[in-house]
Design a protein around this motif. Structure first.
Motif, short mmCIF file in Angstrom:
data_model
loop_
_atom_site.label_atom_id
_atom_site.label_comp_id
_atom_site.label_asym_id
_atom_site.label_seq_id
_atom_site.Cartn_x
_atom_site.Cartn_y
_atom_site.Cartn_z
N GLY A 386 -17.05 10.46 19.09
CA GLY A 386 -17.44 9.09 19.30
C GLY A 386 -17.05 8.06 18.49
N ASP A 387 -16.39 8.65 17.14
CA ASP A 387 -16.19 7.72 16.02
C ASP A 387 -14.72 7.22 16.19
OD1 ASP A 387 -18.49 8.04 14.47
OD2 ASP A 387 -17.49 9.76 13.25
N TYR A 388 -14.29 6.31 15.47
CA TYR A 388 -13.08 5.50 15.62
C TYR A 388 -12.12 5.83 14.39
CZ TYR A 388 -14.13 3.05 20.12
OH TYR A 388 -14.59 2.50 21.28
N LEU A 389 -10.75 5.76 14.60
CA LEU A 389 -9.72 6.06 13.52
C LEU A 389 -8.59 5.03 13.77
CD1 LEU A 389 -8.41 7.04 11.16
CD2 LEU A 389 -7.29 8.89 12.69
N PHE A 390 -8.85 3.74 12.95
CA PHE A 390 -8.05 3.09 13.00
C PHE A 390 -6.90 3.13 11.97
CE2 PHE A 390 -10.30 -1.39 14.22
CZ PHE A 390 -11.01 -0.60 15.23
N ILE A 391 -5.41 3.07 12.69
CA ILE A 391 -4.47 3.50 11.97
C ILE A 391 -3.38 2.34 11.48
CG2 ILE A 391 -2.41 5.24 11.76
CD1 ILE A 391 -4.44 6.37 14.43
N GLN A 392 -3.34 1.89 10.41
CA GLN A 392 -2.21 0.99 10.14
C GLN A 392 -1.14 1.38 8.99
OE1 GLN A 392 -3.21 -3.32 9.16
NE2 GLN A 392 -2.01 -2.83 7.43
N PHE A 393 0.07 1.40 9.27
CA PHE A 393 1.25 1.84 8.53
C PHE A 393 2.48 0.97 8.82
CE2 PHE A 393 -1.72 5.62 7.99
CZ PHE A 393 -1.89 5.43 6.65
N GLY A 394 3.36 1.00 7.96
CA GLY A 394 4.68 0.45 8.39
C GLY A 394 5.40 -0.25 6.97
N ILE A 395 4.57 -0.70 6.15
CA ILE A 395 5.05 -1.63 4.92
C ILE A 395 5.86 -0.62 4.04
CG2 ILE A 395 4.62 -2.94 2.90
CD1 ILE A 395 2.41 -4.41 4.35
N ASN A 396 5.07 0.43 3.82
CA ASN A 396 5.55 1.52 2.92
C ASN A 396 6.55 2.47 3.47
OD1 ASN A 396 4.35 0.30 0.39
ND2 ASN A 396 2.32 1.33 1.19
N ASP A 397 6.51 2.60 4.67
CA ASP A 397 7.11 3.49 5.51
C ASP A 397 8.75 2.91 5.33
OD1 ASP A 397 5.32 5.50 7.74
OD2 ASP A 397 4.35 3.73 6.79
N ALA A 398 8.75 1.75 5.20
CA ALA A 398 10.16 1.17 5.39
C ALA A 398 10.95 1.16 3.95
CB ALA A 398 10.06 -0.34 5.84
N GLY A 399 10.30 1.50 2.96
CA GLY A 399 10.94 1.69 1.68
C GLY A 399 11.79 2.90 1.45
N PRO A 400 12.96 3.09 0.35
CA PRO A 400 13.58 4.12 0.24
C PRO A 400 13.11 5.42 -0.37
CG PRO A 400 13.84 2.53 -1.65
CD PRO A 400 12.64 2.09 -0.68
N ASP A 401 11.76 5.52 -1.04
CA ASP A 401 11.19 6.64 -1.57
C ASP A 401 11.10 7.72 -0.31
OD1 ASP A 401 9.71 8.40 -2.50
OD2 ASP A 401 7.83 7.23 -3.07
N PRO A 402 11.71 8.94 -0.57
CA PRO A 402 11.66 10.21 0.50
C PRO A 402 10.40 10.69 0.64
CG PRO A 402 12.61 10.70 -1.70
CD PRO A 402 12.70 9.29 -1.68
N ALA A 403 9.36 10.31 -0.51
CA ALA A 403 8.10 10.94 0.21
C ALA A 403 7.31 9.88 0.72
CB ALA A 403 7.44 10.90 -1.52
#
Length: 543
Positions: A386-403
């Motif tokens: 019954g709990d919620y998981l809010f998921i926000q990503f994108g800003i750091n996914d766009a960078g060149p760092d392979p990690a």
């Protein structure tokens, strides 16, 4: 010492004999050796729940038993028609105390009780709280801390025929790190404290530990230990615990990341020179051992103290938790970063106390790195149905760092599928949140999306997997364009030199928010919660 404690020690000795006096290789067996840490009592006329000792009308206190009522007058036990564990039966406890023999130390006591009128709770003759009239669910659960100095806990309920369902008692582990004098009630941990199976705690490799005492008048914070590349381990009965860590140094700045059983729990946790900070995180133990590792590439990790408290063995918490997985624009910030803030810091203020916000967002994270460092595992480890998981990503996914890098319509969506599937397997409700735009605008003065295709990729995946999407990217652009370019300086981290003591040279940051801006973004998130009819979250929004 009382008989049931002597019996437990005999069992402990037997474990050592079976282990050949060479220590217990299995952490779960080592935790079993410390079984006197946890006492569970089920009150009522029916059979005891699994792992609980039965308390009924004839359970008078006797030394050979080690627990029971001070006297039986006014004790009446009954069954109920309820199916919930521990609520199938109860005892009316009138004008009698419940006694149990305990080794001297500090304990957390959790009481499950209810009454038509308010019930006052007393431990060792001192008032420790109350349970409200007609309490149900989590309201009927009261936890408090008590120090035992005479080898026995005296527990009383004062009210009109209180119904007592259960009592849980667990040892609180308090460790004072350093070579100076230990704080009262704390176990000293020095640089020589290698793991000892007889004691059930210590550093995995004491040769990698150094300790310092600054000689201040605060014994808990004056000294600390630096564990360079090793963990502090403690044998514990399986269950869920709250772990509090205190860090600080009278002379130098502190900063570290804290992992527990391999999972990142605290990121960039520290304090300025001469200051101290403390934080608490929950963790579920399933293999009989807790291992805490503090590490950093910035300053040596200083630990002043660790306090470990077991939560209720049988939780009746009926509150919904919203977990936040995200980056720096969502995360909490320590006072030394103010006025910088993430919108997750303010989200709880828009809800009634029916909703709990657990902000696990961390700075500089992407959908990929958050998984790789096991921060998603830390959320799943404590998520309930019954709990919620809010998921926000994108800003750091766009960078060149392979990690951290992901591609919007391939690896980014693949990682998001992992979040969604994992939450659903736990009985939770995943919600995707598109990243708000940065402070980017064209020559015409109109703000535009500066996160690339990540918001669109997230919305596409939401449609594909039938998962709600809070379009914070769209909402933020509308907000920025409504208030205008100049006003957005109060949203983002634009500070004049001298305006903030934490930023004496000022700041011009088009990504991160001031507290005002973070609060406004949290408001936009709640507007979307209402528009999407996310229940029970919508019902719990403050009017």
């Amino acid at each position: 010492m009382k008989t049931h404690l002597r019996f437990i020690r005999m069992i402990s000795l037997l474990f050592l004999l079976l282990a050949g006096f060479g220590g217990l290789a299995d952490p779960q067996k080592a935790a079993a050796e410390t079984g006197r840490q946890l006492f569970l009592f089920d009150f009522g006329a029916g059979p005891a729940e699994k792992d609980y000792m039965k308390v009924e009308e004839t359970s008078a206190y006797k030394k050979d038993k080690g627990y029971g009522f001070s006297h039986l007058d006014g004790i009446k036990c009954k069954r109920t028609e309820k199916k919930e564990a521990l609520r199938k039966d109860y005892c009316f406890v009138n004008q009698s105390a419940f006694l149990t023999d305990l080794e001297n130390g500090t304990y957390q006591v959790t009481v499950f009780a209810s009454s038509a009128e308010e019930v006052a709770l007393f431990a060792e003759g001192e008032a420790v709280g109350s349970i409200p009239a007609g309490a149900k669910g989590s309201e009927a659960e009261k936890a408090f801390t008590v120090s035992i100095e005479d080898g026995r806990l005296d527990l009383e309920w004062r009210g009109a025929s209180p119904k007592v369902y259960a009592v849980e008692i667990s040892k609180i582990h308090q460790f004072d790190f350093g070579d100076g004098p230990a704080a009262p009630g704390f176990t000293p941990v020095s640089a020589r404290a290698g793991y000892d199976p007889d004691k059930g705690y210590g550093f995995d490799d004491a040769s990698k530990v150094s300790c310092t005492d600054r000689g201040t008048d605060d014994p808990l914070r004056s000294d600390f230990c630096i564990s360079d590349g090793t963990s502090f381990s403690l044998d514990l009965p399986n269950g869920t615990y709250e772990v509090k860590i205190i860090t600080g140094d009278a002379l130098q700045k502190t900063n570290m990341d804290v992992r527990a059983n391999g999972m990142l729990q605290l990121y960039s946790f520290g304090a300025g020179a001469g200051g101290y900070n403390e934080k608490t995180f929950p963790i579920t133990i399933s293999d009989g051992r807790l291992s805490i590792q503090c590490m950093t590439a910035r300053t040596l990790p200083r630990v002043n103290a660790v306090v470990i408290t077991k939560t209720a063995y049988h939780r009746t918490d009926d509150k919904t938790t919203v977990f936040l997985a995200g980056d720096s624009t969502v995360s909490d910030y320590e006072p030394g970063y103010a006025p910088m803030a993430g919108w997750g810091q303010f989200l709880g203020g828009y809800f009634t106390n029916e909703i709990v916000i657990d902000n696990q967002a961390k700075r500089a994270r992407s959908a990929k790195s958050f998984v790789d460092e096991r921060s998603l595992d830390a959320i799943l480890n404590r998520m309930k149905q019954g709990d919620y998981l809010f998921i926000q990503f994108g800003i750091n996914d766009a960078g060149p760092d392979p990690a951290r890098h992901t591609d919007p319509y391939t690896t980014f969506q693949d990682y998001l599928r992992m979040y969604i599937a994992s939450a659903q397997e736990k009985g939770g409700h995943p919600v995707l949140v598109t990243s708000q735009s940065k402070r980017t605008f064209g020559e015409n003065g109109v703000f535009y999306n500066s996160i690339g295709e990540y918001p669109n990729a997230m919305k596409q995946l939401g449609r594909e997997m039938n998962v709600p999407v809070i379009d914070l990217n769209r909402k933020s652009l509308t907000f920025y364009n409504t208030i205008g370019i100049e006003a957005t300086k109060k949203v983002f981290m634009f500070l004049e030199p001298g305006e903030s003591p934490n930023y004496p040279d000022g700041a011009q940051d088009r990504v991160h928010f001031q507290e005002y801006g973070a609060n406004q973004l949290a408001r936009l998130v709640t507007e979307e919660i209402s528009d999407l009819n996310l229940y029970p979250l919508k019902r719990a929004l403050r009017k």
